[in-house]
Design an enzyme around this catalytic site. Structure first.
Site, PDB file in Angstrom:
ATOM      1  N   ASP A 105     -92.473 -20.858  -6.513  1.00 39.16           N
ATOM      2  CA  ASP A 105     -92.748 -20.598  -7.929  1.00 39.16           C
ATOM      3  C   ASP A 105     -94.230 -20.604  -8.267  1.00 39.16           C
ATOM      4  OD1 ASP A 105     -90.056 -20.297  -8.478  1.00 39.16           O
ATOM      5  OD2 ASP A 105     -89.773 -22.451  -8.778  1.00 39.16           O
ATOM      6  N   THR A 116     -94.007 -24.545  -2.989  1.00 36.43           N
ATOM      7  CA  THR A 116     -93.060 -23.960  -3.930  1.00 36.43           C
ATOM      8  C   THR A 116     -93.286 -22.460  -4.063  1.00 36.43           C
ATOM      9  OG1 THR A 116     -92.355 -23.787  -6.239  1.00 36.43           O
ATOM     10  CG2 THR A 116     -94.584 -24.609  -5.880  1.00 36.43           C
ATOM     11  N   MET A 133     -87.047 -13.883  -8.216  1.00 34.58           N
ATOM     12  CA  MET A 133     -87.015 -15.271  -8.660  1.00 34.58           C
ATOM     13  C   MET A 133     -88.163 -15.601  -9.622  1.00 34.58           C
ATOM     14  SD  MET A 133     -85.857 -17.353  -5.246  1.00 34.58           S
ATOM     15  CE  MET A 133     -84.113 -17.639  -4.938  1.00 34.58           C
ATOM     16  N   TYR A 182     -82.007 -15.325  -2.313  1.00 31.34           N
ATOM     17  CA  TYR A 182     -82.586 -16.116  -1.220  1.00 31.34           C
ATOM     18  C   TYR A 182     -83.293 -15.270  -0.168  1.00 31.34           C
ATOM     19  CZ  TYR A 182     -79.935 -20.235  -2.852  1.00 31.34           C
ATOM     20  OH  TYR A 182     -79.437 -21.274  -3.584  1.00 31.34           O
ATOM     21  N   GLN A 198     -85.598 -13.282  -0.533  1.00 31.34           N
ATOM     22  CA  GLN A 198     -87.048 -13.241  -0.784  1.00 31.34           C
ATOM     23  C   GLN A 198     -87.765 -14.505  -0.340  1.00 31.34           C
ATOM     24  OE1 GLN A 198     -87.775 -13.267  -5.360  1.00 31.34           O
ATOM     25  NE2 GLN A 198     -85.572 -13.456  -5.080  1.00 31.34           N
ATOM     26  N   ARG A 199     -87.138 -15.648  -0.476  1.00 24.66           N
ATOM     27  CA  ARG A 199     -87.873 -16.882  -0.147  1.00 24.66           C
ATOM     28  C   ARG A 199     -87.646 -17.324   1.297  1.00 24.66           C
ATOM     29  NH1 ARG A 199     -84.633 -21.752  -3.371  1.00 24.66           N
ATOM     30  NH2 ARG A 199     -83.173 -22.164  -1.674  1.00 24.66           N
TER      31      ARG A 199
END
Lengths: 421, 421
Positions: free
Chosen positions: A146, A144, A192, A299, A301-302
């Site tokens: 996060d 993840t 994010m 998106y 960034q990920r």
């Protein structure tokens, strides 16, 4: 224990990352090394939905070259999903379907590659043995951006986003600094992190001196105070000539509501859905009359595999390998974790956590990682984050573009009647 | 001819890029090689303002290591500005001040590193010899991410933005594709390009097959038709499961107005743009009820030195070197250009253009570079753009972050009274 040879099921779940496919490749390759106990590896098309619909991709058809390509390809090669299985009593039909599919394809190993919600799904599958008498071992493979899974020191996928954000604000900061006198004074980058400020915090790594960008980080953990924020912006413009702000998408008002919701408008008055940066830009223009620019990485960034952290890639592979080894050893309802052994030089190893201690538990950022004024990261935070963005791991390029692979979603012939989840 | 030894003035103007400092380093290093005719190189702090204010940075104090660092550092190391000199009769006091400053510091060479507006300023300086009897040679060093300078085949700074945009939409496209079934269906990336769609077009390089992102490119050259756009989005979602859109900030309505104009204008009188992505997202939400995400790259794209194109870096250095050599040969009011010799394999050389043919002339994208339906690039466009994103040129990293240099803005002691432009 896995005495009799069984097939395995692998699926990707939740938001994808720049390195989740590196975990996938590691799971598949490691299963191949244990062909004595693990037969074929079927990848679920679009996560758990692939199991429910009997949409299985036979990974034994994937060449070594394709697996090597997956190691450096962002996104979810087999398709991911946002789909949470309910409690056994409520979703019984779905669990019975899963058992039916697993039995039809002789699946005894279940590898689920995701975050907190996915860990919950994985735990429910792990309990199928006891709840429905179907023997299966379910191992969760952490992933993840996060970085909010408990027990594990960090989460694969986070390090590369952290690196992207830190690199981007360092670069944009230099741009703004050189133009500030006659152009943009305030630059805002939205990143994010809906509930935890890990990604926003990573931007702080770019600033090694007080005058460097970012000058202000807005964390979801710290209630947004417009007046204090604007005063800080003015201070930065006065002291450094400009102000670079990194704002978390999860920024909240004092009343706990998301800034990005309820009547937020972009810099040009358009009604906005999710847009902390334009909201802040509007505030800066209205109250300070300073020229601004804003960016929303979203998106980008990920999925930014082109600037992935080598440490992150290695850890994504390591948890994939470890998950299979845990399964082979007979474990069930567990998740391999990353254990920090030392900060400098950074050393880490793989550990293991019981899923019932992982599912639905969200790791918040410690308050001591945020400076007293709430706008910067502390030395403690820097010590934690720095190693996670370490090293570069560039994908191969052709014609100026990264060579990413696409796994054809050829499905195994269905043995059962269709099922609509 | 430059017989007597004179000092040189170098300044950066307009929006900065990922490679403008590579041009700066080349100008300074090449001047050092011609110490027989060129003395010190004074860099203007914040562009032409540095000359007007007598804020000069003596680059002879910069070490070779610092010059090497400039080669891979984004932004404008000496500071840039958006400042346009008016006509001689209107801004006479400023021109007299420039001559005063040039005379006080024995400056006979003027190197201005910028785009179209800066070329106009440079041309006015070049004419000081005739208009005010002050002998000076002014050479324009081309730089603009907009790629809209005439005569030159392309502009240093563009190739790296083009690469960033193509890489980013390829990566984000893979992300969206893997999540589309249960999450985002429409992704919109807003990119720069005020009047010309060069940057938006570059995104098209990411798609080698019809199903790959981007599925729709919105060019400023093509009037925006909401109904046709939405129909195209639906078609893409139907055929590919999702739709990746790249929209130029300069997108216009049928009436020629910018889709999202801030109302504010910059020093050159250009409308300040941004916010097209959220506007389009709102449209998709209202009319198609499809889940969307949007990103605005803004300054990230033009400062992304970490993913610069090697060709771009080389050309930025080449025009810097060529500018000095032209000056040494006695040229005035000219700009080194990039001449394309061959497409595949890509070959280029340096040419020269008279500034009066460059200043205030904007190179539009040929209509034949845009597909008939207005949403894609043509093979011709691909042939033109492909070589410009060629090669990688990674900066050195330390601790997971690129090592960029900062030039201390130590100013030469002023010899004249202060002047406020």
């Amino acid at each position: 224990m896995a005495s009799k040879r069984k097939n395995a099921f692998y699926a990707q779940s939740g938001g994808v990352t720049a390195v989740i496919n590196a975990s996938a490749a590691a799971v598949i390759a490691t299963c191949r090394q244990h062909c004595d106990v693990i037969g074929r590896v079927y990848a679920g098309r679009n996560g758990i939905l692939g199991a429910l619909r009997e949409e299985l991709i036979d990974t034994s058809r994937l060449s070594d070259a394709m697996l090597a390509g997956l190691r450096h390809t962002p996104g979810g090669a087999f398709g991911s999903c946002r789909y949470k299985l309910g409690a056994l009593d409520r979703d019984r039909a779905k669990y019975e379907r899963l058992v039916e599919v697993f039995r039809a394809h002789d699946i005894g190993y279940f590898f689920y590659n995701g975050g907190g919600d996915s860990a919950d799904t994985c735990l429910k599958i792990a309990r199928l043995s006891e709840s429905m008498g179907y023997p299966i071992q379910a191992i969760h493979v952490p992933k993840t951006v996060d970085n909010d899974l408990p027990i594990t020191d960090n989460c694969p996928g986070f390090g590369s986003v952290a690196k992207y954000v830190a690199v981007s604000i360092r670069e944009a900061g230099l741009d703004v600094a050189s133009m500030a006198e006659t152009s943009t004074r305030v630059f805002i980058l939205e990143v994010m992190g809906r509930h935890a400020g890990w990604i926003a915090a990573a931007a702080g790594l770019a600033a090694t001196r007080e005058q460097e960008a970012p000058h202000i980080i807005l964390f979801p953990e710290i209630a947004f105070d417009p007046d204090r924020f604007l005063a800080k912006v003015e201070e930065s413009v006065r002291d450094h000539g400009y102000c670079a702000v990194v704002a978390s998408e999860g920024l909240r008002n004092a009343d706990g509501g998301f800034l990005s919701e309820a009547g937020t408008r972009d810099a040009f008055g358009h009604a906005q859905l999710g847009g902390v940066a334009p909201y802040l830009a509007q505030l800066v223009q209205d109250r300070l009359k300073l020229k601004f620019h804003w960016a929303v990485a979203d998106y980008l960034q990920r999925s930014a595999r082109h600037i992935a952290a080598k440490v992150d890639v290695r850890q994504a592979q390591a948890v994939g390998r470890a998950a299979v080894k845990l399964a082979v050893k007979g474990h069930n309802a567990v998740m391999p974790t990353i254990v920090r052994v030392a900060d400098r030089p950074y050393k880490w190893k793989i550990g293991v956590a019981p899923l019932d201690q992982v599912a639905n538990v969200e790791k918040k950022m410690p308050r001591e990682f945020i400076s007293a004024d709430g706008y910067r990261i502390t030395a403690k935070c820097r010590t934690y984050l720095s190693p996670l963005i370490g090293g570069e791991d560039y994908p191969p390029y052709a014609g100026g573009l990264p060579e990413y692979v696409r796994v054809p979603h050829r499905l195994v012939a269905a043995k059962l009647a269709p099922f609509a989840p």
